[in-house]
Design an enzyme around this catalytic site. Structure first.
Site, mmCIF file in Angstrom:
data_model
loop_
_atom_site.group_PDB
_atom_site.id
_atom_site.type_symbol
_atom_site.label_atom_id
_atom_site.label_comp_id
_atom_site.label_asym_id
_atom_site.label_seq_id
_atom_site.Cartn_x
_atom_site.Cartn_y
_atom_site.Cartn_z
ATOM 1 N N GLU A 17 19.667 2.112 -1.601
ATOM 2 C CA GLU A 17 18.782 2.803 -0.566
ATOM 3 C C GLU A 17 19.421 3.008 0.819
ATOM 4 O O GLU A 17 20.013 2.007 1.419
ATOM 5 C CB GLU A 17 17.354 2.394 -0.482
ATOM 6 C CG GLU A 17 16.573 3.163 0.538
ATOM 7 C CD GLU A 17 15.104 2.799 0.483
ATOM 8 O OE1 GLU A 17 14.542 2.737 -0.484
ATOM 9 O OE2 GLU A 17 14.611 2.414 1.522
ATOM 10 N N GLU A 166 -6.188 -1.486 -6.252
ATOM 11 C CA GLU A 166 -5.011 -0.928 -5.874
ATOM 12 C C GLU A 166 -4.051 -0.421 -7.276
ATOM 13 O O GLU A 166 -3.499 0.663 -7.388
ATOM 14 C CB GLU A 166 -4.224 -1.823 -5.245
ATOM 15 C CG GLU A 166 -2.943 -1.540 -4.601
ATOM 16 C CD GLU A 166 -1.984 -2.498 -4.123
ATOM 17 O OE1 GLU A 166 -2.113 -3.498 -4.380
ATOM 18 O OE2 GLU A 166 -1.105 -2.147 -3.357
HETATM 19 P P1 FAD Z 1 -0.563 5.877 -1.525
HETATM 20 O O1 FAD Z 1 -0.004 5.640 -2.982
HETATM 21 O O2 FAD Z 1 -1.299 7.175 -1.205
HETATM 22 O O3 FAD Z 1 -1.229 4.493 -1.125
HETATM 23 C C1 FAD Z 1 -1.296 4.227 0.291
HETATM 24 C C2 FAD Z 1 -2.789 3.434 0.623
HETATM 25 O O4 FAD Z 1 -3.979 4.216 0.012
HETATM 26 C C3 FAD Z 1 -2.830 2.289 -0.414
HETATM 27 O O5 FAD Z 1 -3.422 1.279 -0.019
HETATM 28 C C4 FAD Z 1 -3.380 2.648 -1.669
HETATM 29 O O6 FAD Z 1 -4.041 1.774 -2.575
HETATM 30 C C5 FAD Z 1 -4.439 3.665 -1.119
HETATM 31 N N1 FAD Z 1 -5.068 4.629 -2.022
HETATM 32 C C6 FAD Z 1 -4.190 5.453 -2.942
HETATM 33 N N2 FAD Z 1 -4.942 6.274 -3.432
HETATM 34 C C7 FAD Z 1 -6.223 6.174 -2.933
HETATM 35 C C8 FAD Z 1 -7.431 6.978 -3.287
HETATM 36 N N3 FAD Z 1 -7.689 7.972 -4.101
HETATM 37 N N4 FAD Z 1 -8.801 6.441 -2.544
HETATM 38 C C9 FAD Z 1 -8.896 5.568 -1.661
HETATM 39 N N5 FAD Z 1 -7.432 4.851 -1.489
HETATM 40 C C10 FAD Z 1 -6.109 5.205 -1.882
HETATM 41 N N6 FAD Z 1 7.704 5.548 4.193
HETATM 42 C C11 FAD Z 1 8.382 6.560 5.050
HETATM 43 O O7 FAD Z 1 7.639 6.952 5.900
HETATM 44 N N7 FAD Z 1 9.562 7.114 4.636
HETATM 45 C C12 FAD Z 1 10.277 6.555 3.280
HETATM 46 O O8 FAD Z 1 11.192 6.979 3.220
HETATM 47 C C13 FAD Z 1 9.489 5.537 2.744
HETATM 48 N N8 FAD Z 1 10.123 5.094 1.701
HETATM 49 C C14 FAD Z 1 9.621 3.976 0.868
HETATM 50 C C15 FAD Z 1 10.117 3.632 -0.448
HETATM 51 C C16 FAD Z 1 9.563 2.474 -1.045
HETATM 52 C C17 FAD Z 1 10.349 2.065 -2.243
HETATM 53 C C18 FAD Z 1 8.556 1.810 -0.469
HETATM 54 C C19 FAD Z 1 7.635 0.916 -1.426
HETATM 55 C C20 FAD Z 1 7.741 2.409 0.351
HETATM 56 C C21 FAD Z 1 8.368 3.423 1.297
HETATM 57 N N9 FAD Z 1 7.714 3.832 2.339
HETATM 58 C C22 FAD Z 1 8.229 5.121 3.153
HETATM 59 C C23 FAD Z 1 6.296 3.280 3.017
HETATM 60 C C24 FAD Z 1 5.120 3.943 2.510
HETATM 61 O O9 FAD Z 1 5.224 5.383 2.993
HETATM 62 C C25 FAD Z 1 3.841 3.421 3.099
HETATM 63 O O10 FAD Z 1 3.968 2.091 2.632
HETATM 64 C C26 FAD Z 1 2.495 4.149 2.992
HETATM 65 O O11 FAD Z 1 1.739 3.236 3.631
HETATM 66 C C27 FAD Z 1 2.239 4.069 1.452
HETATM 67 O O12 FAD Z 1 2.843 5.118 0.725
HETATM 68 P P2 FAD Z 1 2.485 5.378 -0.559
HETATM 69 O O13 FAD Z 1 3.302 6.396 -1.371
HETATM 70 O O14 FAD Z 1 2.520 3.986 -1.499
HETATM 71 O O15 FAD Z 1 0.793 5.764 -0.517
#
Ligand code: FAD
Length: 303
Positions: A17, A166
Site C-alpha cells: 500500500e 460489528e
Molecule cells: P464502515 O464499514 O461504514 O464502518 C464504519 C463504522 O460504522 C464501523 O464502526 C461500523 O461497525 C459501523 N457501521 C457500519 N454499518 C453500519 C450501519 N448500517 N449502522 C450503524 N453502524 C454501522 N480512510 C481513508 O480516508 N482513506 C483510505 O484510503 C483508507 N484506507 C483504509 C484501508 C484499510 C485496509 C483500512 C482498514 C482502513 C482504511 N481507511 C481509510 C480508514 C477507514 O476509512 C476508517 O477507519 C473509517 O472510520 C471506517 O471505514 P469503513 O469503510 O470500515 O466504514
C-alpha cells in the site's frame, strides 16, 4: 484483472500500500521505491484516498501513473465521505476509462479540520452502501464491473463497541458485493486469528488479508498509534522498543524483526494474504522478505 482472479490463481497474495505524495519530488522518490518493490512481484498494489480535494486528485494521479508506467495491478481506495453520488460516478467513470478495475470501498472519516462536518450531506453513510453502488456500475469501458475490497478491524472499529454487531455490519459489506477484506494493521497475530474466526462464525467466507506495518527507524510510536486507531502494542513489543533507549536505528531493526515474525506466523497459519503498509518506502518490506529467506513473493508462496 480483478483481485478475485488473483485469489483464484494464488493461494496467498502479497500486496503493498502507498499513499499519494504531496510534491513532485516526493512523487519521483516514491516511484523509485515502487520500481524496487516490483522486483518482489507483489500480487497487487493499492493507493490510499485522502480526505480533501487536492489530496484526492493526487490519488487519481498516482493510480493512473502506476497503471501507465508499471505492470502492477492497481487498486484505488475510494471513500464515500464528503462525496455526492454524481462525484462518485465521475470518479468511477474515469477509472473505468483508464482501465482501473479494482476499488477498496471505504466510508472514510471527515477531515480533521472539519470538526462539525455534517455527514448527512454525504451520498452514503456506511461503506456497504458504497459497495452496492460500485457493484451495480458496468458500462462499455468496464463490462465486468469493478472488483471490490473492504476494510476490516481485527481489534474492532471504535465506532461500534459491540463486536457482534460489528460483524453484522461487516457481513453487509460482503453481501453487498465485496470480494475480500483487508484488515487494519495489528501487532498481535492473535487479534487477527480471533477476527478471522469471528468472520467465519458470522458466515463471512471471502478472503481476509492481514495488514502489516513494520515499525521503522522513521516512525514515531505516537503517530503510529494514531494512524492505527489505537492498535494494541503488546507489552513484549513495547519492552523490546524500550530496550533500544531511543536509538532509532535499533528501533527500526526491532520493528522489522517483529513484523517478519508476524509474517512467518501468519504464513504458518494459512493466511490468505498479507498487505504491507509500506509508508511509501521499499527498504522495510524488502528486509522482511530477506528475513523470511525469500527473494520475492513466489518464494513466500512456497512456489
Ligand atoms: P464502515 O464499514 O461504514 O464502518 C464504519 C463504522 O460504522 C464501523 O464502526 C461500523 O461497525 C459501523 N457501521 C457500519 N454499518 C453500519 C450501519 N448500517 N449502522 C450503524 N453502524 C454501522 N480512510 C481513508 O480516508 N482513506 C483510505 O484510503 C483508507 N484506507 C483504509 C484501508 C484499510 C485496509 C483500512 C482498514 C482502513 C482504511 N481507511 C481509510 C480508514 C477507514 O476509512 C476508517 O477507519 C473509517 O472510520 C471506517 O471505514 P469503513 O469503510 O470500515 O466504514
Amino acid at each position: 484483472m480483478h483481485i478475485l482472479d488473483i485469489f483464484r490463481d494464488h493461494p496467498t497474495t502479497f500486496s503493498f500500500e502507498f499513499f499519494p505524495p504531496k510534491s513532485d519530488e516526493a512523487s519521483e522518490e516514491l516511484f523509485s521505491h515502487i520500481a524496487r518493490l516490483q522486483a518482489l512481484q507483489p500480487s497487487f498494489v493499492s493507493v490510499t484516498y485522502g480526505a480533501g480535494g487536492s489530496d484526492r486528485e493526487r490519488t487519481h494521479d498516482l493510480i493512473f501513473r502506476i497503471q501507465r508506467e508499471t505492470n502492477l495491478t492497481a487498486v484505488s481506495h475510494l471513500t464515500s465521505v464528503c462525496h455526492s453520488k454524481e462525484e462518485l460516478t465521475q470518479i468511477l467513470d474515469r477509472y473505468a476509462r483508464s482501465g482501473i478495475e479494482n476499488i477498496l470501498a471505504l466510508r472514510g472519516d471527515p477531515p480533521r479540520d472539519r470538526k462539525n462536518y455534517d455527514r448527512s450531506n454525504d451520498a452514503f453513510q456506511y461503506a456497504n452502501e458504497l459497495v452496492a453502488f460500485i457493484k451495480q456500475r458496468t458500462d462499455a469501458n468496464n463490462p465486468r464491473g469493478f472488483g471490490i475490497g473492504v476494510a476490516g478491524f481485527p481489534e474492532g472499529h471504535p465506532g461500534t463497541p459491540n463486536r457482534l454487531l460489528e460483524m453484522e455490519y461487516l457481513k453487509r459489506k460482503v453481501d453487498a458485493g465485496a470480494d475480500y477484506i483487508c484488515t487494519q494493521l495489528f501487532f498481535c497475530n492473535d487479534d487477527f486469528y480471533d477476527f478471522r474466526e469471528r468472520c467465519e462464525l458470522a458466515g463471512i467466507q471471502v478472503p481476509i488479508l492481514a495488514g502489516i506495518m513494520p515499525i521503522t527507524k522513521n516512525t514515531s510510536i505516537k503517530k503510529m498509534a494514531e494512524l492505527a486507531l489505537g492498535a494494541r502494542f503488546p507489552a513484549r513489543l513495547l519492552r523490546a522498543l524500550d530496550r533500544c533507549g531511543g536509538d532509532s536505528e535499533a528501533m527500526g531493526r526491532v520493528g522489522i524483526h517483529w513484523a517478519s515474525e508476524q509474517c512467518r506466523d501468519l504464513l504458518d497459519n494459512n493466511v490468505r494474504g498479507i498487505h504491507f503498509y509500506t509508508l511509501n518506502r521499499s527498504d522495510a518490506t524488502r528486509l522482511i522478505y530477506e528475513n523470511l529467506g525469500v527473494k520475492d513473493s513466489l518464494g513466500l508462496r512456497g512456489r
